[in-house]
Design an enzyme around this catalytic site. Structure first.
Site, short mmCIF file in Angstrom:
data_model
loop_
_atom_site.label_atom_id
_atom_site.label_comp_id
_atom_site.label_asym_id
_atom_site.label_seq_id
_atom_site.Cartn_x
_atom_site.Cartn_y
_atom_site.Cartn_z
N HIS A 297 0.83 -1.21 0.00
CA HIS A 297 0.00 0.00 0.00
C HIS A 297 0.86 1.26 0.00
CE1 HIS A 297 0.85 0.93 4.26
NE2 HIS A 297 0.75 -0.39 4.48
N CYS A 313 3.38 -4.91 6.68
CA CYS A 313 2.98 -4.57 5.32
C CYS A 313 4.15 -4.01 4.52
CB CYS A 313 1.84 -3.55 5.35
SG CYS A 313 0.26 -4.26 5.88
#
Length: 338
Positions: A297, A313
């Site tokens: 992301h 992440c």
């Protein structure tokens, strides 16, 4: 006076046509002279004698070696082992039936004069289709080389480019038919054909693969075996983990909302939900992986890119995440290597 007339006259003289009829009936236990079964002369034989003679020849044929070859492999089998059986009784029945096609006087003439009728009855062979299929399946299993699809894999924590390779497999139906034909024709060898099996995925059709190198904090987008894009990223901070392995893209979201994944742990004190906007930890694009809780992301914390700063992440610059987003469909393979 012809020979037939002489024979008939003798019989009539011995007791008229009744004598010929009696002689014919008494001689029906033996096959007419000149009759052959499968090439064996059985004229004058009784049923049992003929069956023994023809069976001996059939057993020799059924026990003969048949060499089956395919793609450099070879197998030695016999027709008997493949379930083929000879209908000797039926052939001998036909040999006796040869007499029924002649008139009474003609039958008597052939028997008395020993005149051959020149009939050769073939021996019919019955095949066991199930046994032949089982043998062909065994050969198929030995010969088959599966096609190899092109791919990019993580093997022993190293990135491996696997090129596509055609395979081959036995033509099973054609092979079974050829074997049966070889048995019928009494051949000693038969070759079974194989066919090439093309890979489903080649370098040209491999499509996209994302590779995240944790040692470099770099994300590579491959198209086939070629690097199409390269981006700096941030991955897990000490105490957290960006999971090594092969994963898939399972979902994508533009301007995603952020839900606190650990409100009682590292997320304590943070809102349970942050809507899209400058404060959203996921930036403007999120690519969800099959690894639980892991996303690729964007991030507004651009200073973290190139470092180990996330909770697992893979962070990207906002502009990079927006560029990558349309290039990777759901189902894209994602490899995270140490």
């Amino acid at each position: 006076m012809g020979l037939l007339a002489v024979v008939v006259a003798v019989l009539l003289g011995a007791g008229t046509a009744f004598a010929a009829y009696g002689y014919d009936r008494s001689s029906r236990t033996r096959i007419l002279p000149g009759v052959r079964v499968g090439g064996i002369a059985v004229g004058g034989m009784t049923r049992d004698q003929a069956i023994r003679a023809v069976t001996a020849r059939a057993d020799t044929s059924l026990g003969g070696d048949l060499l089956v070859t395919a793609a450099g492999y070879s197998w030695h089998v016999t027709p008997a082992a493949l379930g083929t059986r000879a209908d000797v009784n039926g052939a001998v029945d036909q040999a006796f039936a040869a007499a029924d096609r002649l008139s009474l006087l003609s039958r008597v003439f052939h028997r008395v004069a020993g005149k051959p009728v020149y009939a050769d009855i073939p021996v019919e062979y019955a095949h066991d289709q199930a046994k032949v299929r089982a043998f062909v399946q065994q050969a198929y299993d030995e010969v088959t080389e599966p096609a190899v699809d092109a791919g990019i894999d993580l093997v022993d924590n190293e990135l491996v480019m696997r090129k596509s390779k055609p395979g081959e497999e036995l033509k099973a139906q054609v092979g079974a038919a050829r074997i049966l034909r070889a048995i019928d024709r009494r051949l000693s060898s038969v070759q079974v054909p194989v066919k090439a099996v093309e890979p489903k995925v080649t370098a040209a059709t491999l499509g996209k693969t994302i590779v995240v190198d944790l040692s470099e904090n770099q994300l590579y987008l491959y198209d086939g075996f070629k690097v199409e894009r390269q981006y700096p990223v941030a991955t897990a901070a000490p105490g957290y983990s960006t999971p090594v392995g092969s994963w898939d893209v399972v979902n994508k979201a533009e301007n995603p909302g952020w839900y606190n994944p650990d409100p009682d742990g590292w997320g304590a004190g943070l809102p349970l939900y942050i809507p899209p906007g400058p404060e959203n930890p996921l930036g403007t694009r999120a690519i969800y992986l099959s690894a639980p809780g892991i996303r690729i992301h964007g991030t507004y914390a651009s200073s973290s890119i190139g470092t180990y700063a996330s909770h697992g992440c893979i962070r990207m610059y906002i502009s990079d995440s927006q560029e990558l987003y349309p290039l990777v469909p759901v189902g894209t393979k994602v490899i995270i290597k140490p």
